[in-house]
Design an enzyme around this catalytic site. Structure first.
Site, PDB file in Angstrom:
ATOM      1  N   GLU A  35     -56.708 -56.158 -26.178  1.00  0.00           N
ATOM      2  CA  GLU A  35     -57.566 -55.602 -25.146  1.00  0.00           C
ATOM      3  C   GLU A  35     -59.037 -55.760 -25.527  1.00  0.00           C
ATOM      4  O   GLU A  35     -59.379 -56.125 -26.649  1.00  0.00           O
ATOM      5  CB  GLU A  35     -57.253 -54.110 -24.932  1.00  0.00           C
ATOM      6  CG  GLU A  35     -55.844 -53.848 -24.428  1.00  0.00           C
ATOM      7  CD  GLU A  35     -55.595 -52.404 -24.058  1.00  0.00           C
ATOM      8  OE1 GLU A  35     -55.173 -52.152 -22.930  1.00  0.00           O
ATOM      9  OE2 GLU A  35     -55.840 -51.525 -24.911  1.00  0.00           O
ATOM     10  N   ASP A  70     -62.587 -45.937 -23.314  1.00  0.00           N
ATOM     11  CA  ASP A  70     -63.331 -47.157 -23.653  1.00  0.00           C
ATOM     12  C   ASP A  70     -64.787 -47.156 -23.177  1.00  0.00           C
ATOM     13  O   ASP A  70     -65.062 -46.862 -22.013  1.00  0.00           O
ATOM     14  CB  ASP A  70     -62.679 -48.373 -22.990  1.00  0.00           C
ATOM     15  CG  ASP A  70     -61.225 -48.543 -23.356  1.00  0.00           C
ATOM     16  OD1 ASP A  70     -60.687 -47.710 -24.098  1.00  0.00           O
ATOM     17  OD2 ASP A  70     -60.620 -49.522 -22.889  1.00  0.00           O
TER      18      ASP A  70
END
Length: 507
Positions: A194, A12
């Site tokens: 998320e 990420d």
């Protein structure tokens, strides 16, 4: 052309912020190797979002916590008190994933780290964590400065991942947080939510007509495609976000749409403080279904090209458009193909291209064809097919023959994305790299991002049509400068080789 680490694992993007003429890209990183563990924040910087330079690991995991996803802000007013006279601190807000050795094992809470030297070195705040719900699935804070009539304050957007809801908090100092509200969709999508983001954009460039975009990245149920990003368009009043679509709404606005219809655009978040109010997105170019087994070495994991997002009114609804940021430089002379008929069948173009990056800009007239388009990285049985299915009115990116190695059952895929032709015409921009393709249709109204791993000998380019004839209106292939990352003289791997276990699939 795409940012990757030199010899470690990344996933990420985190802490995206522009400060003092520099774009800071932080990211989930295992500083000890190429497997997914020891989550820390890696760091790279750029003056233009194209040329990147590695920096040392910013926030390192330890025996008590792994450093999961989050965001960063410039605390211009030193509201946190973490700065010094004349120095506004950079403050990172990250998820502490507490290990078994922590006093609160398994709990995820929000913590701070700060830098007083432009992001080169970081200190963890002594009072961490600053926000703890006692939850094992509370993560991924995105923080931004919100201006209200009564004054400005910080807003945090985070998720209770398994409950599939976004939770919002406010603070005056980045340390003490007060609950504001929560948001979930009327028909929650996915298994886990998320990496949320929330930001305003003018509609059609009109600052008097601003809407808010909420991004949520989701993990699907097993067998549904792994991971993806989606977005909601709506309003934010400083307390709560309300989507325009959904149950009880009228008009053509859907409650949510996919941010990208490919398999490999995940954990997408935006930069804070970009000049001129522009909103630039970066996504991790991979998918949890196969991220751990990708055939890359000595690195594993890459970022998609940065994209500028904008809102536009189309046929009575608001759509999000994405365009790759300006600044990619030609790496050689362009090659063009003029108007060309495409009868049924496959027709090589004589534009064989290697594995170097390039931009292909093409416009088609659908004619009588049932499906038409272009084949890239073609050779033998291999090819990546990018086209248009006229019967279903959708863009098609077919990578079922795009990999020369077995990457598991979910890698061979055929992506489809709803797209209407404009006067019978399809406009494509295709960013092709050694192991990826990013497709932008109809001016970025729809995008598809997919990894591909063809054999090095598969270099052909061809046109195709099925069930009738189509026409290529024009095509230009422009080599792009590879812009390799400026690496440190020595590896930036952390010297301490201790490993800390990780208990969930994604951050």
């Amino acid at each position: 052309m795409h940012y990757t680490a030199a010899d470690t694992w990344i996933n990420d993007p985190n802490g995206l912020v522009y400060a003092d003429g520099v774009y800071h890209l932080f990211f989930q990183n295992n500083p000890y190797g190429t497997d997914h563990s020891n989550m820390s924040w890696g760091h790279a910087v750029s003056p233009d979002l194209v040329h990147w330079r590695d920096r040392p690991v910013a926030i390192l995991c330890d025996a008590n916590e792994q450093i999961f996803s989050g965001s960063a802000v410039v605390d211009h007013g030193n509201t946190s008190g973490l700065g010094e006279p004349g120095t506004a601190p950079l403050v990172a807000v990250y998820t502490s994933h507490h290990t078994d050795k922590s006093p609160t094992p398994g709990i995820e809470a929000q913590s701070l780290a700060y830098s007083l030297d432009g992001g080169e070195t970081w200190r963890k705040y002594a009072g961490n964590p600053v926000l703890d719900r006692g939850s094992a699935e509370f993560r991924d804070p995105k923080v931004f400065r919100y201006s209200a009539p009564s004054g400005a304050y910080w807003v945090m957007v985070a998720v209770e991942a398994v409950e599939r809801k976004v939770v919002l908090y406010r603070s005056d100092n980045l340390i003490e947080w007060t609950y504001l509200s929560e948001f979930t969709s009327t028909a929650p999508v996915g298994r886990i939510w998320e990496c949320p983001d929330l930001f305003p954009l003018p509609v059609d460039g009109d600052p008097g007509n601003t809407k808010w975009v909420l991004i949520v990245n989701v993990t699907y149920e097993e067998g549904r495609g792994g991971t993806a990003g989606l977005f909601f368009v709506g309003d934010f009043d400083g307390v709560a976000f309300t989507a325009l679509g959904g149950r009880g709404s009228t008009g053509r606005q859907p409650e949510w749409e996919l941010l990208d219809y490919g398999r490999d655009f995940y954990a997408t978040v935006s930069f804070n403080d970009v000049p001129d109010g522009r909103r630039v997105l970066v996504g991790w170019m991979s998918n949890w279904d196969y991220a751990r087994i990708l055939p890359t070495s000595p690195w594993r994991g890459a970022m998609a090209l940065p994209r500028e997002a904008s809102l536009h009114t189309v046929d009575g609804r608001i759509v999000l458009r994405q365009r790759v940021v300006a600044g990619l430089e030609p790496g050689g002379a362009s090659r063009s193909v003029g108007r060309t008929d495409i009868p049924a069948g496959t027709h090589p173009l004589g534009l064989a291209w290697g594995s170097g990056p390039c931009l292909i800009e093409a416009t088609f007239d659908g004619g009588t064809s049932a499906e038409f388009g272009i084949l890239l990285r073609q050779g033998g049985a291999e090819a990546t097919r990018i086209g248009y299915d006229a019967e279903r009115a959708c863009l098609v990116v077919d990578r079922r023959a795009s990999a020369s190695t077995d990457l598991g059952p979910s890698f061979p895929s055929r992506e489809t994305a709803p797209v209407e032709l404009d006067g019978g015409s399809l406009e494509l921009q295709i960013y092709l790299d050694a192991s990826s393709v990013e497709v932008f249709a109809q001016g970025g109204r729809v995008t598809v991002t997919d990894l591909i791993f063809p054999d090095a000998s598969s270099t052909g380019v061809a046109l195709y049509s099925e069930g009738g004839a189509a026409q290529l209106t024009g095509l230009t292939l422009t080599p792009l400068e590879d812009t390799p990352v400026e690496r440190a003289a020595e590896s930036l791997r952390a010297e301490d080789g201790r490993a800390f276990s990780r208990s969930r699939a994604s951050a």
